[in-house]
Scaffold this motif. Structure first.
Motif, mmCIF file in Angstrom:
data_model
loop_
_atom_site.group_PDB
_atom_site.id
_atom_site.type_symbol
_atom_site.label_atom_id
_atom_site.label_comp_id
_atom_site.label_asym_id
_atom_site.label_seq_id
_atom_site.Cartn_x
_atom_site.Cartn_y
_atom_site.Cartn_z
ATOM 1 N N THR A 92 86.457 39.619 51.697
ATOM 2 C CA THR A 92 85.631 40.483 52.224
ATOM 3 C C THR A 92 86.566 41.838 52.882
ATOM 4 O OG1 THR A 92 84.032 39.144 52.287
ATOM 5 C CG2 THR A 92 83.646 41.043 53.064
ATOM 6 N N LEU B 255 88.147 43.915 50.190
ATOM 7 C CA LEU B 255 87.240 44.730 49.490
ATOM 8 C C LEU B 255 87.028 45.938 50.337
ATOM 9 C CD1 LEU B 255 85.094 41.948 47.772
ATOM 10 C CD2 LEU B 255 86.838 43.755 46.653
ATOM 11 N N ALA B 256 86.517 45.511 51.717
ATOM 12 C CA ALA B 256 86.280 46.677 52.672
ATOM 13 C C ALA B 256 87.512 47.691 52.890
ATOM 14 C CB ALA B 256 85.965 46.196 54.120
ATOM 15 N N VAL C 190 89.689 48.291 50.632
ATOM 16 C CA VAL C 190 89.565 49.156 49.259
ATOM 17 C C VAL C 190 88.743 50.282 49.195
ATOM 18 C CG1 VAL C 190 89.070 49.267 46.703
ATOM 19 C CG2 VAL C 190 90.373 47.490 47.668
ATOM 20 N N ARG C 191 87.653 50.123 49.741
ATOM 21 C CA ARG C 191 86.486 51.050 50.179
ATOM 22 C C ARG C 191 86.839 52.094 51.117
ATOM 23 N NH1 ARG C 191 84.203 54.076 47.520
ATOM 24 N NH2 ARG C 191 83.049 52.428 46.348
ATOM 25 N N PHE D 154 81.963 59.218 55.968
ATOM 26 C CA PHE D 154 81.032 57.771 56.332
ATOM 27 C C PHE D 154 81.217 56.721 55.637
ATOM 28 C CE2 PHE D 154 79.186 61.979 56.765
ATOM 29 C CZ PHE D 154 78.724 62.059 58.427
ATOM 30 N N ASP D 155 81.871 56.802 54.336
ATOM 31 C CA ASP D 155 82.376 55.641 53.741
ATOM 32 C C ASP D 155 83.279 54.912 54.555
ATOM 33 O OD1 ASP D 155 80.498 55.731 51.119
ATOM 34 O OD2 ASP D 155 81.499 57.620 50.967
ATOM 35 N N LEU E 165 83.975 54.875 57.629
ATOM 36 C CA LEU E 165 83.296 54.687 58.796
ATOM 37 C C LEU E 165 82.523 53.159 58.609
ATOM 38 C CD1 LEU E 165 82.180 57.261 60.989
ATOM 39 C CD2 LEU E 165 83.905 55.616 61.674
ATOM 40 N N GLN E 166 81.939 53.234 57.373
ATOM 41 C CA GLN E 166 81.190 51.969 57.155
ATOM 42 C C GLN E 166 82.163 50.915 56.573
ATOM 43 O OE1 GLN E 166 77.451 51.507 56.545
ATOM 44 N NE2 GLN E 166 78.563 49.573 56.713
ATOM 45 N N ALA E 167 83.141 51.174 56.198
ATOM 46 C CA ALA E 167 84.241 50.120 55.882
ATOM 47 C C ALA E 167 84.794 49.766 57.049
ATOM 48 C CB ALA E 167 85.165 50.684 55.011
ATOM 49 N N ASN F 10 83.348 49.659 60.045
ATOM 50 C CA ASN F 10 82.316 48.731 60.782
ATOM 51 C C ASN F 10 82.344 47.382 60.011
ATOM 52 O OD1 ASN F 10 80.334 48.030 62.266
ATOM 53 N ND2 ASN F 10 78.795 49.387 61.394
ATOM 54 N N THR F 11 82.404 47.169 58.661
ATOM 55 C CA THR F 11 82.509 45.984 58.027
ATOM 56 C C THR F 11 83.760 45.255 58.288
ATOM 57 O OG1 THR F 11 80.957 46.946 56.145
ATOM 58 C CG2 THR F 11 82.328 44.869 55.655
ATOM 59 N N THR G 164 82.936 43.748 61.740
ATOM 60 C CA THR G 164 82.444 42.624 61.691
ATOM 61 C C THR G 164 82.994 41.149 61.249
ATOM 62 O OG1 THR G 164 80.519 43.929 61.570
ATOM 63 C CG2 THR G 164 80.093 41.611 61.197
ATOM 64 N N CYS H 5 79.150 37.025 52.177
ATOM 65 C CA CYS H 5 80.284 38.188 52.565
ATOM 66 C C CYS H 5 80.883 38.553 51.454
ATOM 67 C CB CYS H 5 81.194 37.484 53.544
ATOM 68 S SG CYS H 5 80.662 37.254 55.324
ATOM 69 N N ILE H 6 81.263 37.746 50.426
ATOM 70 C CA ILE H 6 81.783 38.449 49.135
ATOM 71 C C ILE H 6 81.276 39.330 48.465
ATOM 72 C CG2 ILE H 6 82.945 37.701 47.111
ATOM 73 C CD1 ILE H 6 84.410 35.510 48.387
ATOM 74 N N GLY I 162 81.127 42.563 50.218
ATOM 75 C CA GLY I 162 82.222 43.167 49.784
ATOM 76 C C GLY I 162 82.247 43.879 48.356
ATOM 77 N N LEU J 229 80.230 46.468 48.359
ATOM 78 C CA LEU J 229 80.673 47.887 48.949
ATOM 79 C C LEU J 229 81.530 48.614 47.939
ATOM 80 C CD1 LEU J 229 80.569 48.915 51.915
ATOM 81 C CD2 LEU J 229 82.410 47.691 52.459
ATOM 82 N N VAL J 230 82.281 47.727 47.216
ATOM 83 C CA VAL J 230 83.371 48.630 46.388
ATOM 84 C C VAL J 230 82.559 49.202 45.193
ATOM 85 C CG1 VAL J 230 85.354 48.290 44.845
ATOM 86 C CG2 VAL J 230 85.294 47.224 47.133
ATOM 87 N N PHE K 264 76.818 56.309 48.858
ATOM 88 C CA PHE K 264 77.011 55.929 50.181
ATOM 89 C C PHE K 264 75.747 55.300 50.964
ATOM 90 C CE2 PHE K 264 75.949 56.882 54.561
ATOM 91 C CZ PHE K 264 76.991 56.191 55.396
ATOM 92 N N ARG L 62 75.816 51.943 49.351
ATOM 93 C CA ARG L 62 76.909 51.004 49.920
ATOM 94 C C ARG L 62 76.665 50.522 51.332
ATOM 95 N NH1 ARG L 62 80.699 55.635 48.954
ATOM 96 N NH2 ARG L 62 80.514 55.533 46.577
ATOM 97 N N GLU M 190 76.627 41.762 57.311
ATOM 98 C CA GLU M 190 76.378 41.625 58.765
ATOM 99 C C GLU M 190 74.994 40.970 59.296
ATOM 100 O OE1 GLU M 190 76.055 45.928 59.424
ATOM 101 O OE2 GLU M 190 78.295 46.085 59.614
ATOM 102 N N LEU N 55 75.083 55.557 61.717
ATOM 103 C CA LEU N 55 75.642 56.179 60.677
ATOM 104 C C LEU N 55 74.809 56.860 59.548
ATOM 105 C CD1 LEU N 55 78.677 55.842 59.552
ATOM 106 C CD2 LEU N 55 78.038 53.717 58.700
#
Lengths: 104, 109
Positions: free
Chosen positions: A12, A15-16, A18-19, A27-28, A30-32, A34-35, A38, B20-21, B24, B27-28, B33, B36, B44, B86
């Motif tokens: 995970t 992947l985050a 990569v994003r 913002f993308d 920042l979201q990444a 944040n992830t 976590t 989680c995966i 992820g 997210l990709v 946005f 995503r 979370e 956000l």
């Protein structure tokens, strides 16, 4: 079994990442971030169990607090619009406007 | 009894890793946005909650479980606040959500 959860969390994180690398807007990213925060917190907790050292949980707590404060601080910075963006400042309409006007 | 606890903990940890995966990958692969952000909230809530619950089953009634509960409460309260800030900052910055009527049938990805 902790190793399986740790590997899933590492995937995970990847992947985050990569994003965050190819996110079109800030913002993308920042979201990444944040992830990633976590996932790193959970990964610290899992690593503590994996190595038999539960002191890692304190590190996870501190990391989580810093992550939240960091994300909210960066977002405040972006809402005030002080990054050399020409023209229209954001956030005139509603709440948080008092601080924004005071700062502008 | 300890076998049952191990089994439950293993199931919870694996389910948490799976979610989680999934978050992820979403997210990709999500196109927008805001979608995503929806995918990231899976990590979370469900992923973090299940993994922390599985670790808590391993810890038993100790100080470690209390610390895990504190981490869970921190995620539970702070991550919706961060997500809200956000999304609000993105909307105020003028990042428009991608709507259904804007795209025609030929330009679908």
């Amino acid at each position: 079994m902790f190793a399986a959860a740790g590997l899933a969390l590492l995937a995970t994180l990847l992947l985050a990442l990569v994003r965050a690398a190819l996110g079109p807007s800030v913002f993308d990213r920042l979201q990444a971030a944040n992830t990633i925060g976590t996932c790193a917190m959970l990964l610290l907790a899992v690593l503590g169990f994996l190595g038999g050292r539960p002191e890692f949980l304190d590190l996870a707590l501190v990391y989580g607090l810093l992550n939240v404060i960091g994300v909210i601080a960066v977002l405040k910075f972006f809402r005030q619009g002080d990054l050399g963006d020409p023209g229209d400042g954001p956030g005139d309409a509603d709440a948080g406007g008092a601080e924004g006007k005071a700062r502008r | 009894m300890t076998f049952l606890l191990d089994l439950a903990s293993w199931t919870l940890l694996c389910a948490g890793g799976f979610f989680c995966i999934v978050g992820g990958i979403g997210l990709v692969r999500m196109p927008d946005f805001y979608t995503r952000m929806h995918a990231a909230s899976v990590v979370e809530t469900l992923g973090a909650g299940l993994i922390l619950l599985g670790l808590m089953l391993q810890a038993g009634f100790t100080l470690v479980a209390a610390k895990l509960l504190m981490i869970g409460l921190l995620i539970f309260f702070a991550s919706p606040a961060a997500s809200h800030a956000l999304a609000r900052a993105a909307l105020l910055r003028g990042l428009a959500p991608r709507l259904a009527e804007r795209e025609d049938a030929s330009s679908k990805p």
